[in-house]
Design a protein around this motif. Structure first.
Motif, short mmCIF file in Angstrom:
data_model
loop_
_atom_site.label_atom_id
_atom_site.label_comp_id
_atom_site.label_asym_id
_atom_site.label_seq_id
_atom_site.Cartn_x
_atom_site.Cartn_y
_atom_site.Cartn_z
N SER A 154 0.82 -1.20 0.00
CA SER A 154 0.00 0.00 0.00
C SER A 154 0.86 1.25 0.00
CB SER A 154 -0.93 -0.01 1.22
OG SER A 154 -1.69 1.17 1.29
N VAL A 155 1.90 1.23 0.86
CA VAL A 155 2.82 2.37 0.90
C VAL A 155 3.52 2.54 -0.45
CG1 VAL A 155 4.91 3.30 1.97
CG2 VAL A 155 3.14 2.24 3.39
N SER A 156 3.91 1.39 -1.05
CA SER A 156 4.58 1.45 -2.36
C SER A 156 3.66 2.02 -3.43
CB SER A 156 5.05 0.06 -2.76
OG SER A 156 5.62 0.07 -4.04
N ASP A 157 2.38 1.59 -3.41
CA ASP A 157 1.43 2.13 -4.39
C ASP A 157 1.23 3.63 -4.19
OD1 ASP A 157 1.12 -0.39 -5.43
OD2 ASP A 157 -0.71 -0.84 -4.29
N SER A 158 1.13 4.04 -2.90
CA SER A 158 0.97 5.46 -2.62
C SER A 158 2.17 6.27 -3.12
CB SER A 158 0.78 5.70 -1.13
OG SER A 158 -0.39 5.05 -0.66
N LEU A 159 3.36 5.70 -2.88
CA LEU A 159 4.58 6.38 -3.34
C LEU A 159 4.63 6.44 -4.86
CD1 LEU A 159 7.23 4.94 -0.83
CD2 LEU A 159 6.25 7.25 -0.86
N GLN A 160 4.17 5.34 -5.50
CA GLN A 160 4.15 5.34 -6.97
C GLN A 160 3.19 6.41 -7.50
OE1 GLN A 160 5.92 3.76 -9.22
NE2 GLN A 160 7.16 2.61 -7.76
N GLU A 161 2.00 6.50 -6.88
CA GLU A 161 1.04 7.52 -7.29
C GLU A 161 1.59 8.93 -7.06
OE1 GLU A 161 -2.52 6.79 -5.18
OE2 GLU A 161 -3.05 4.95 -6.25
N GLU A 162 2.24 9.11 -5.90
CA GLU A 162 2.82 10.42 -5.61
C GLU A 162 3.93 10.75 -6.60
OE1 GLU A 162 4.84 12.83 -1.84
OE2 GLU A 162 4.15 10.74 -1.62
N LEU A 163 4.73 9.72 -6.95
CA LEU A 163 5.80 9.93 -7.93
C LEU A 163 5.21 10.31 -9.30
CD1 LEU A 163 8.76 9.81 -8.77
CD2 LEU A 163 8.47 7.35 -9.20
N ALA A 164 4.13 9.61 -9.70
CA ALA A 164 3.48 9.93 -10.98
C ALA A 164 2.92 11.35 -10.95
CB ALA A 164 2.38 8.93 -11.26
N THR A 165 2.32 11.73 -9.82
CA THR A 165 1.79 13.10 -9.70
C THR A 165 2.90 14.13 -9.79
OG1 THR A 165 0.00 12.27 -8.28
CG2 THR A 165 0.46 14.64 -8.23
N LEU A 166 4.02 13.86 -9.10
CA LEU A 166 5.14 14.78 -9.14
C LEU A 166 5.73 14.88 -10.54
CD1 LEU A 166 6.96 13.88 -5.79
CD2 LEU A 166 5.63 15.94 -6.29
N GLN A 167 5.80 13.74 -11.24
CA GLN A 167 6.31 13.76 -12.61
C GLN A 167 5.38 14.58 -13.52
OE1 GLN A 167 6.71 9.60 -13.53
NE2 GLN A 167 8.81 9.46 -12.73
N THR A 168 4.05 14.40 -13.33
CA THR A 168 3.10 15.18 -14.12
C THR A 168 3.24 16.67 -13.84
OG1 THR A 168 1.54 13.33 -14.09
CG2 THR A 168 0.66 15.50 -14.66
N GLU A 169 3.35 17.01 -12.54
CA GLU A 169 3.52 18.42 -12.18
C GLU A 169 4.83 18.97 -12.75
OE1 GLU A 169 3.24 18.66 -7.99
OE2 GLU A 169 1.07 18.34 -7.90
N ALA A 170 5.89 18.16 -12.69
CA ALA A 170 7.17 18.60 -13.23
C ALA A 170 7.07 18.84 -14.74
CB ALA A 170 8.26 17.56 -12.93
N TYR A 171 6.35 17.94 -15.44
CA TYR A 171 6.16 18.11 -16.88
C TYR A 171 5.36 19.39 -17.18
CZ TYR A 171 4.65 17.12 -21.65
OH TYR A 171 4.39 17.20 -22.99
N GLN A 172 4.29 19.61 -16.39
CA GLN A 172 3.49 20.82 -16.58
C GLN A 172 4.31 22.08 -16.29
OE1 GLN A 172 0.15 20.21 -14.02
NE2 GLN A 172 -0.92 18.82 -15.42
N LEU A 173 5.08 22.04 -15.21
CA LEU A 173 5.91 23.20 -14.88
C LEU A 173 6.97 23.46 -15.94
CD1 LEU A 173 6.43 22.62 -11.03
CD2 LEU A 173 5.04 24.39 -12.12
N GLU A 174 7.49 22.39 -16.50
CA GLU A 174 8.47 22.54 -17.58
C GLU A 174 7.82 23.21 -18.79
OE1 GLU A 174 11.61 19.84 -20.21
OE2 GLU A 174 10.29 18.91 -18.72
N GLY A 175 6.57 22.77 -19.11
CA GLY A 175 5.84 23.40 -20.22
C GLY A 175 5.57 24.87 -19.96
N ILE A 176 5.14 25.19 -18.72
CA ILE A 176 4.88 26.58 -18.36
C ILE A 176 6.17 27.41 -18.44
CG2 ILE A 176 4.21 28.11 -16.46
CD1 ILE A 176 2.27 25.90 -15.55
N HIS A 177 7.27 26.79 -17.99
CA HIS A 177 8.56 27.49 -18.04
C HIS A 177 8.95 27.80 -19.49
CE1 HIS A 177 12.57 28.67 -16.95
NE2 HIS A 177 13.09 27.77 -17.76
#
Length: 208
Positions: A55-78
């Motif tokens: 469960s912790v691993s799944d949560s971390l994976q979801e958080e990692l995916a969210t952070l990657q999405t946010e990083a991609y969006q921030l890169e686009g905005i930049h």
């Protein structure tokens, strides 16, 4: 983990203790059942722990995916901000160049306008002198004709008057020509003023 809820992995290895003399003691049924229950409890504990870890691993994976999405969006905005910054900088440079060109054009217009003013003043002065000269000549002719009237015979008087009228017409034609030239210079001066006003309005529009 080596111990879970009172369960010791060593119990799985040492099933029964040794008697004195090195002989193996047969385990009792109660001991075996107790160990079996403890093994089952340990299994359930391991399963729960694995479930929690998953469960912790799944949560971390979801958080990692969210952070990657946010990083991609921030890169686009930049990138968009950088592109906008380049465009604004380019527009600013163009505006500065346009302002410099407009300022230079205004200076040339001012110089040309001042030149036209001087030419018009000079032309007016010259025209005034010519008019005064024409008036003096006209007065002289009138006086001459008055004097000639007493000298020449009345038969020649119409010819002399006609000649004087012809000279007068010539002088008037010259005056009209000079006036037309003056009007032309005034029109050119008005055109220069209009071009200057249009240039000023265009510069103000670009600044806004």
């Amino acid at each position: 983990m080596s111990k879970l809820t009172g369960f010791n992995i060593e119990d799985m290895v040492n099933v029964s203790p040794l008697k004195e003399g090195g002989e193996t003691q047969e385990p009792k049924v109660e001991q075996l059942m107790s160990k079996l229950r403890r093994l089952q409890q340990g299994k359930r504990a391991l399963e729960e722990e694995i479930k929690d870890i998953k469960s912790v691993s799944d949560s971390l994976q979801e958080e990692l995916a969210t952070l990657q999405t946010e990083a991609y969006q921030l890169e686009g905005i930049h990138k968009e901000k950088e592109e906008l910054c380049r465009k604004l900088q380019f527009q600013c440079e163009e505006s500065g160049q346009d302002s410099a060109r407009q300022l230079k054009q205004n200076e040339k217009s001012e110089e040309l306008l001042e030149q036209y003013r001087c030419e018009i003043q000079e032309f007016k002065l010259k025209h005034r002198k010519q008019r005064m000269k024409f008036e003096n000549q006209l007065h002289q002719l009138i006086e001459q004709h008055k004097n000639l009237h007493s000298i020449f015979s009345p038969e020649r008087l119409p010819d002399e008057i006609g000649s004087a009228e012809k000279t007068k017409c010539q002088l008037l034609s010259a005056e009209h020509l000079k006036l037309a030239q003056l009007c032309h210079l005034n029109e050119e001066l008005d055109n220069v003023r209009k071009q200057k006003q249009l240039g000023t309005i265009a510069a103000e529009t670009q600044e806004k």
